[in-house]
Design a protein around this motif. Structure first.
Motif, PDB file in Angstrom:
ATOM      1  N   MET A 186       0.499  -1.294   0.126  1.00 56.85           N
ATOM      2  CA  MET A 186       0.390   0.030   0.282  1.00 56.85           C
ATOM      3  C   MET A 186       0.908   1.212  -0.260  1.00 56.85           C
ATOM      4  O   MET A 186       1.620   1.638   0.664  1.00 56.85           O
ATOM      5  CB  MET A 186      -0.530  -0.106   1.035  1.00 56.85           C
ATOM      6  CG  MET A 186      -1.788   1.337   1.133  1.00 56.85           C
ATOM      7  SD  MET A 186      -3.021   1.293   2.773  1.00 56.85           S
ATOM      8  CE  MET A 186      -1.484   2.322   3.514  1.00 56.85           C
ATOM      9  N   HIS A 187       0.512   2.312  -0.546  1.00 58.44           N
ATOM     10  CA  HIS A 187       1.188   3.836  -1.234  1.00 58.44           C
ATOM     11  C   HIS A 187       0.590   4.279  -0.798  1.00 58.44           C
ATOM     12  O   HIS A 187      -1.030   4.836  -1.214  1.00 58.44           O
ATOM     13  CB  HIS A 187       1.822   4.030  -1.695  1.00 58.44           C
ATOM     14  CG  HIS A 187       3.301   2.960  -2.638  1.00 58.44           C
ATOM     15  ND1 HIS A 187       3.041   1.430  -3.151  1.00 58.44           N
ATOM     16  CD2 HIS A 187       4.111   3.005  -2.578  1.00 58.44           C
ATOM     17  CE1 HIS A 187       4.274   0.870  -2.783  1.00 58.44           C
ATOM     18  NE2 HIS A 187       5.004   1.776  -3.147  1.00 58.44           N
ATOM     19  N   ALA A 188       0.929   5.544  -0.056  1.00 61.83           N
ATOM     20  CA  ALA A 188      -0.189   6.971   0.297  1.00 61.83           C
ATOM     21  C   ALA A 188       0.213   8.084  -0.080  1.00 61.83           C
ATOM     22  O   ALA A 188       1.508   8.608  -0.659  1.00 61.83           O
ATOM     23  CB  ALA A 188      -0.095   7.344   2.167  1.00 61.83           C
ATOM     24  N   ILE A 189      -0.755   8.862  -0.651  1.00 63.52           N
ATOM     25  CA  ILE A 189      -0.115  10.177  -1.536  1.00 63.52           C
ATOM     26  C   ILE A 189      -0.749  11.312  -0.975  1.00 63.52           C
ATOM     27  O   ILE A 189      -1.839  10.829  -0.172  1.00 63.52           O
ATOM     28  CB  ILE A 189      -0.647  10.062  -2.880  1.00 63.52           C
ATOM     29  CG1 ILE A 189       0.489   8.570  -3.916  1.00 63.52           C
ATOM     30  CG2 ILE A 189      -0.225  11.534  -3.908  1.00 63.52           C
ATOM     31  CD1 ILE A 189      -0.150   8.886  -5.282  1.00 63.52           C
ATOM     32  N   MET A 190       0.145  12.072  -0.471  1.00 66.35           N
ATOM     33  CA  MET A 190      -0.243  13.533  -0.253  1.00 66.35           C
ATOM     34  C   MET A 190      -0.149  14.447  -0.677  1.00 66.35           C
ATOM     35  O   MET A 190       0.627  14.818  -1.474  1.00 66.35           O
ATOM     36  CB  MET A 190       0.474  13.331   1.549  1.00 66.35           C
ATOM     37  CG  MET A 190       0.130  14.613   2.482  1.00 66.35           C
ATOM     38  SD  MET A 190      -1.715  14.555   3.032  1.00 66.35           S
ATOM     39  CE  MET A 190      -0.843  14.165   4.369  1.00 66.35           C
ATOM     40  N   LEU A 191      -1.417  15.026  -1.635  1.00 61.93           N
ATOM     41  CA  LEU A 191      -1.612  16.044  -2.529  1.00 61.93           C
ATOM     42  C   LEU A 191      -1.862  17.550  -1.546  1.00 61.93           C
ATOM     43  O   LEU A 191      -2.898  17.773  -1.270  1.00 61.93           O
ATOM     44  CB  LEU A 191      -2.637  15.439  -3.396  1.00 61.93           C
ATOM     45  CG  LEU A 191      -2.780  16.602  -4.428  1.00 61.93           C
ATOM     46  CD1 LEU A 191      -2.788  15.845  -5.571  1.00 61.93           C
ATOM     47  CD2 LEU A 191      -3.557  17.687  -4.506  1.00 61.93           C
ATOM     48  N   PRO A 249      -0.926   4.622  11.393  1.00 63.98           N
ATOM     49  CA  PRO A 249      -1.658   5.977  10.780  1.00 63.98           C
ATOM     50  C   PRO A 249      -0.692   7.213  11.022  1.00 63.98           C
ATOM     51  O   PRO A 249      -0.774   7.479  10.137  1.00 63.98           O
ATOM     52  CB  PRO A 249      -3.043   6.416  11.308  1.00 63.98           C
ATOM     53  CG  PRO A 249      -3.366   4.790  12.391  1.00 63.98           C
ATOM     54  CD  PRO A 249      -2.261   4.353  12.675  1.00 63.98           C
ATOM     55  N   ASP A 250      -0.664   7.073  12.256  1.00 63.46           N
ATOM     56  CA  ASP A 250      -0.180   8.983  12.311  1.00 63.46           C
ATOM     57  C   ASP A 250       1.958   8.465  12.066  1.00 63.46           C
ATOM     58  O   ASP A 250       2.156   9.254  11.314  1.00 63.46           O
ATOM     59  CB  ASP A 250       0.556   8.836  14.278  1.00 63.46           C
ATOM     60  CG  ASP A 250      -0.089   9.356  14.616  1.00 63.46           C
ATOM     61  OD1 ASP A 250      -1.637   9.827  13.897  1.00 63.46           O
ATOM     62  OD2 ASP A 250      -0.921  10.212  16.159  1.00 63.46           O
ATOM     63  N   THR A 251       3.067   7.957  11.298  1.00 55.76           N
ATOM     64  CA  THR A 251       3.374   6.917  10.977  1.00 55.76           C
ATOM     65  C   THR A 251       3.237   7.728   9.648  1.00 55.76           C
ATOM     66  O   THR A 251       4.375   7.799   8.877  1.00 55.76           O
ATOM     67  CB  THR A 251       4.801   6.263  12.021  1.00 55.76           C
ATOM     68  OG1 THR A 251       3.676   5.003  11.206  1.00 55.76           O
ATOM     69  CG2 THR A 251       4.518   5.820  13.148  1.00 55.76           C
ATOM     70  N   LEU A 252       2.998   6.439   9.454  1.00 58.87           N
ATOM     71  CA  LEU A 252       2.728   7.077   7.770  1.00 58.87           C
ATOM     72  C   LEU A 252       2.343   8.025   6.592  1.00 58.87           C
ATOM     73  O   LEU A 252       2.797   8.503   6.255  1.00 58.87           O
ATOM     74  CB  LEU A 252       1.221   6.048   7.713  1.00 58.87           C
ATOM     75  CG  LEU A 252       1.139   5.562   5.927  1.00 58.87           C
ATOM     76  CD1 LEU A 252       2.690   4.512   5.350  1.00 58.87           C
ATOM     77  CD2 LEU A 252      -0.187   4.627   5.598  1.00 58.87           C
ATOM     78  N   ILE A 253       1.007   8.920   7.793  1.00 58.95           N
ATOM     79  CA  ILE A 253       0.476  10.004   7.499  1.00 58.95           C
ATOM     80  C   ILE A 253       1.597  11.017   7.630  1.00 58.95           C
ATOM     81  O   ILE A 253       2.074  11.733   6.615  1.00 58.95           O
ATOM     82  CB  ILE A 253      -0.093  10.814   8.250  1.00 58.95           C
ATOM     83  CG1 ILE A 253      -1.579   9.563   7.746  1.00 58.95           C
ATOM     84  CG2 ILE A 253      -0.682  12.211   7.721  1.00 58.95           C
ATOM     85  CD1 ILE A 253      -3.135  10.147   8.329  1.00 58.95           C
TER      86      ILE A 253
END
Length: 303
Positions: free
Chosen positions: A173-178, A276-280
């Motif tokens: 899983m990858h998380a993108i912050m835009l 969730p905090d470390t990923l974000i």
């Protein structure tokens, strides 16, 4: 759509309809019919292949109810203001009668009755305003859908990541912050309505870019989070760059003006023992790098 999904949706419709009826002092058959028509439209538009479709449908009912409550709130506030004005005029009329020593005992008594009635109505209106405000607060705290963009909100993101991070295995899983570049300047130049249209514009581009199983969240303000599932590093980076290109190559036309919109993107991936905090936090760190290095670009912090 599974049988349990259908049952959950019907329960949501039923409960929401009862809430609407309770919210109206004098509910009518016409209001119920209109609600059921809206419900039919939502059900017809459900995509059986979309795992999030049922959640969007349920959230749509909640947001519709929230709009109803807000409209009622405005109506009662207007009524309250009007009663306040009438009450003030009545007091002024009584004062004039007393100042001129006019013997209008009967009229004064009647005015007093009117004053008492209006005061009671104002109290009732204030009580209803308070109750409706509490309902709005509860709905805003429990809904998973952003009312403007119709994508999931930050609350839904944290809930989703809590579930993912609780798994014993670590899925791909990858998380993108835009983050939209220069959003405050755009708002100051073109107005907040233009800003809202840009947020909708971005959310529509994200919907068209991601595949089934991926998820979009409005993290807050002009920030979006996209969760990509079952893509390797190279594929995820390609998706992020495609999003970036689509945003910058499509101009939004507002009030005859072409508004150039760009965005900065930070990307990371889920690793073992993530929360969730470390990923974000890693995605946000990558986003900061894009902002710091010139904007309109993709940066990665994978560990």
């Amino acid at each position: 759509m599974e049988k349990n999904d259908l049952k959950a949706l019907i329960e949501e419709i039923y409960e929401n309809l009862l809430e609407r009826i309770d919210a109206e002092e004098n509910a009518t058959k016409s209001q119920v019919v209109n609600y059921l028509k809206d419900a039919i439209d939502v059900v017809l538009n459900i995509d059986d292949k979309d795992i999030d479709s049922i959640e969007h449908a349920k959230a749509a009912f909640n947001n519709s109810y929230k709009e109803l409550v807000k409209q009622s709130l405005i109506s009662y506030k207007n009524t309250n203001d009007k009663f306040g004005e009438l009450s003030q005029l009545n007091e002024q009329a009584l004062q004039k009668c007393n100042d001129k020593h006019i013997d209008l005992k009967a009229l004064t008594t009647k005015f007093g009755e009117i004053q008492s009635h209006m005061t009671d109505e104002v109290k009732k209106a204030n009580q209803i305003i308070s109750e409706l405000s509490e309902k709005i607060k509860t709905l805003e705290e429990t809904t998973n859908l952003d009312p403007l963009t119709k994508v999931f909100n930050r609350r839904a993101l944290i809930s989703y990541l809590d579930g993912v991070c609780a798994n014993k295995t670590t899925p791909l899983m990858h998380a993108i912050m835009l983050d939209i570049d220069n959003f405050k300047t755009i708002n100051d130049t073109y107005g907040h309505i233009a800003g809202d249209k840009i947020l909708i514009f971005i959310s529509n581009i994200l919907r068209k870019t991601i595949k089934e199983g991926d998820k979009i969240f409005r993290f807050g303000g002009e920030e979006f989070t996209v969760i990509l599932n079952r893509n390797d590093d190279e594929e995820s980076e390609a998706i992020a760059n495609r999003i970036l290109k689509l945003i910058s190559s499509n101009r939004l036309v507002y009030m005859g003006e072409n508004i150039l919109v760009t965005a900065s993107i930070g990307m990371t991936k889920l690793i073992q023992n993530d929360t969730p905090d470390t990923l974000i936090s890693r995605a946000d760190k990558a986003l900061y790098a894009s902002k710091h290095n010139g904007k309109n670009m993709v940066s990665k912090v994978m560990r």
